[in-house]
Write a protein that holds these residues in place. Sequence first.
Motif, PDB file in Angstrom:
ATOM      1  N   HIS A 175      23.189 -18.377  38.238  1.00  0.00           N
ATOM      2  CA  HIS A 175      24.464 -17.792  37.707  1.00  0.00           C
ATOM      3  C   HIS A 175      24.115 -16.447  37.130  1.00  0.00           C
ATOM      4  N   THR A 189      26.494 -21.208  42.462  1.00  0.00           N
ATOM      5  CA  THR A 189      27.786 -20.641  42.369  1.00  0.00           C
ATOM      6  C   THR A 189      28.113 -20.152  43.834  1.00  0.00           C
ATOM      7  N   GLU A 190      27.324 -19.618  44.661  1.00  0.00           N
ATOM      8  CA  GLU A 190      27.586 -19.074  45.885  1.00  0.00           C
ATOM      9  C   GLU A 190      27.457 -19.879  46.979  1.00  0.00           C
ATOM     10  N   THR A 217      31.577 -13.558  48.849  1.00  0.00           N
ATOM     11  CA  THR A 217      30.473 -13.076  48.087  1.00  0.00           C
ATOM     12  C   THR A 217      29.430 -12.523  49.248  1.00  0.00           C
ATOM     13  N   GLN A 218      28.232 -12.134  48.840  1.00  0.00           N
ATOM     14  CA  GLN A 218      27.319 -11.061  49.534  1.00  0.00           C
ATOM     15  C   GLN A 218      26.062 -12.075  49.608  1.00  0.00           C
TER      16      GLN A 218
END
Lengths: 552, 552
Positions: free
Chosen positions: B224, B281-282, B488-489
């Motif tokens: 994170h 998180t992603e 997101t990426q």
Amino acid sequence: MTHNQKSADVSFESLLKIFTIPEGPDSTLTQIEAELSHNLNQFLREHIVAEEKPLTEIERDFSDPAIPEQPQFVSEHTDHLMNTLVAHSVHTSAPSFIGHMTSALPYFLMPLSKIMIALNQNLVKIETSKAFTPLERQVLGMLHRLIYRQHDGFYQQWMHSASHSLGAFCSGGTIANITALWVARNNTLKATSDFPGIEQAGIGQALAYYGYKGLAILVSERGHYSLKKAADVLGIGQQGLVSIATDEHNRIVIDDLQQKIAELKQQGIKPFAVVGVAGTTETGNIDPLGDIADICHHEQCHFHVDAAWGGATLLSDKYRHLLSGIELADSVTIDAHKQLYIPMGAGMVLFKDPDAMKAVEHHAQYILRHGSKDLGSHTLEGSRSGIAMLLYSSMHIISRPGYGMLIDQGIEKARYFAELIQESTDFELVSEPELCLLTYRYVPENIAATMHKATKEQCLTLNNALNELTQFIQKTQRETGRSFVSRTQLNPARWYHHPTVVFRVVLANPLTSREILQAILQQQREIARLAPQLMANISRIAYSIENSTPMP
Amino acid sequence: MTHNQKSADVSFESLLKIFTIPEGPDSTLTQIEAELSHNLNQFLREHIVAEEKPLTEIERDFSDPAIPEQPQFVSEHTDHLMNTLVAHSVHTSAPSFIGHMTSALPYFLMPLSKIMIALNQNLVKIETSKAFTPLERQVLGMLHRLIYRQHDGFYQQWMHSASHSLGAFCSGGTIANITALWVARNNTLKATSDFPGIEQAGIGQALAYYGYKGLAILVSERGHYSLKKAADVLGIGQQGLVSIATDEHNRIVIDDLQQKIAELKQQGIKPFAVVGVAGTTETGNIDPLGDIADICHHEQCHFHVDAAWGGATLLSDKYRHLLSGIELADSVTIDAHKQLYIPMGAGMVLFKDPDAMKAVEHHAQYILRHGSKDLGSHTLEGSRSGIAMLLYSSMHIISRPGYGMLIDQGIEKARYFAELIQESTDFELVSEPELCLLTYRYVPENIAATMHKATKEQCLTLNNALNELTQFIQKTQRETGRSFVSRTQLNPARWYHHPTVVFRVVLANPLTSREILQAILQQQREIARLAPQLMANISRIAYSIENSTPMP
């Protein structure tokens, strides 16, 4: 879980229900809420301070480390909370609770808080806060303008600028102070063409690059304990928090500040920040902010003002001048949950320069992208609530002149209380109120005269005995639960800088009447009589001082 | 200020009124509250996600930096809030708002939050929190036991011990992570007979004393962003946050971790903490915690687990095993405002060893005195609200099996959604759900086949064009306000680690139905058609790949 089940089984249907909007005014939850409001109001009306149940007994109610395997009905649980928790909580809004900076709340915040809780916005990013983001930026603008009084064009340019922040909302003054010193540290040891900056390289390399042996933050000996945490957490070390002497009014001694800065520089240590205090936690005094600003300007040192408690004084036309010089600060901490009468968890730090916070700017892929207006790119914290909303509302409903009046009444009440203490033959005013905070202690009649005659050594003995009595009175008064003052320890020059335990009062609650203040002194006198041994000890010491006989 | 004045004058009497308990069910405030509840419920029922008003227009409503000079009636202000703020806020509890970890709240928390707001306890010290302090200690004990499963005697001994803390409540995961790493840093560079410890001496001297050139925290590249802030604020520097490669499931590569530790040690840098991620998180993946624990044990390195989001999985009998090894962590972060369904502002850090937090213990004269049970002596923050109460209530009302069911339904819904995506010919599942989080993107029909044939260079061109489309779809879907996914990426191995923009969904809301998920995909298909240029560009690139002609 609000309906028809007593068994251990939890059904998915009952779980869905708790996430579904309760229908209409007859729903179970609406009824529970009405009853709860009634009971809470009753508690707030009937209880003064707290009930007399020893902490060890209360702990028994909160001793099971297992997460319950059986669901409880909301109504049943609410009753449980009323009996075990609410009944033994502290009535911080009681007019006789004058011991700390946590005071009463305006009642209109109760319904308005619902908006904050129910919408559950997350201010870290626009995607979970939308209109709450511009609102928070406006509130920061309002506080910035209150301090720095820039022209309208300034706020038009910066308040809603995606790549700037005039400050940050945070959970409280501690995070605000840490944020200010973090920014100051990073701006001092910033990136150059051949150094990536402290934020990348860390303190070790930054010190080596800039040729410093260490870093220092200077603050008066009355500075808040959060600064010690800040020095520790920021990697500077508590030894790098250099304490400056205070005068008889608990204000920083400018000559000592200058001397300490010179000494540090000679040792190769960089004094990168000076903290001025606008309302010391223990005595409520304000440093000469203009003088500190001059020194900081000359030394190219960050000037931070810790106005967590005192900053609200800027709202008073009558007393604003007490904080004169604050407009020269590079950063200022203000807590809305202190003298702005907002619920717990509303701190702020403001920066004079809209570019200052670039020193701590950060981004991520899924949020805080470059160019976004996400507030989270300039905050130490991540996810945050929309509590700025409550300050926005209070600013509108109370208005600036209303807040001014609240500040004025506090200061004037403190002056009244100081007079009352000074007129009493058995109380000693230890620190005079500059804002609405003062300290004093109970000194049995005739003892004061003896103290003034005592030698330094005799005074210490007597003071130690008085300290015991002060502690006893404060604890007993707290435990009987009719009223509450806090206590701290000072080192007054008049008593040879001996440790002196004092009562500390903060008079922010507008409902605290003169009668209540008179009653508090009377209670303290009565409690003193409950400690005949401590009283006798004081008399014995005084007698031996008066008769100059050696003490056994 | 609720009564009879329209003029600029504020009277002290009207100020007193706002601090006085409103009498009975017919008071103005009670009526305002009832109306507000009704309107809020209506908003939550009618609005999906947010209204389509551009941010710049919303900003106009929040552009005045002046604190109002005229008080506003509460009723008038409430209307103003409903129109300017509530109508343009984000409906985070909508079942079609599946973009972030901020989800729905159980409705019973609305009335119970009143207790927290009205009592306005300050948890920094017992004097302003009384029963809330043992309650918070119990809740920390519950979470500690959930993670570490110590025997009852352990909790009897430590849960309410004045000089110990099993952890700390804080505003969120960021402060929790900073606290854990602060403790780890201070315990690594601790005091000895001839060194006062890093907390006193700072990093510069501590490195010199221990003979290290620097400090390092290791975490997978999916860690994170708060860890970057932590490394910066703690004086370690972001270069000291060493990124470890992840495998195709976004989990830390243990060999790379070991190699990086060896490299750091060779450079004289002390790797003092490894952070395992339990729910990135992603992508929502979990590191092999047991393996990291072994390495940390061997290297005498602090093992922290960032389970801010994923930690709640421990409440599920069915999926608890996914976090196996967490019980070996020295510290763990869990956010109650994520999968424990508590309002914003409830983070926690737990420490296995009840003595761990002594490394950051601090005291003051007026509070946090030695021997007191004041929670503030072990927290980074100072003043804090009683929000632990809401978690306590939810634990009782939902119960452990209820929470387990909420976790289970989220994970199973994510699996369903993944299948739905995989069955579609025009969507690509980019990361599979391990918990209730997954990522995917829209890839127009037939393009997927082309991508698999493309060279690395061709793939990059096509991917860039798809990224533009993904961004367009995500923004448009957000702006139309019917549903919300975040983006997101990532850098998937399958696409040569090219930057790949993806939709990100978190399926925590139990009211999110399969029909809603189907509708979201359908909306995304329809939005794609609104961008004929982007679609044509993708087709053109695909065509040139298929025909191996050079692109213009």
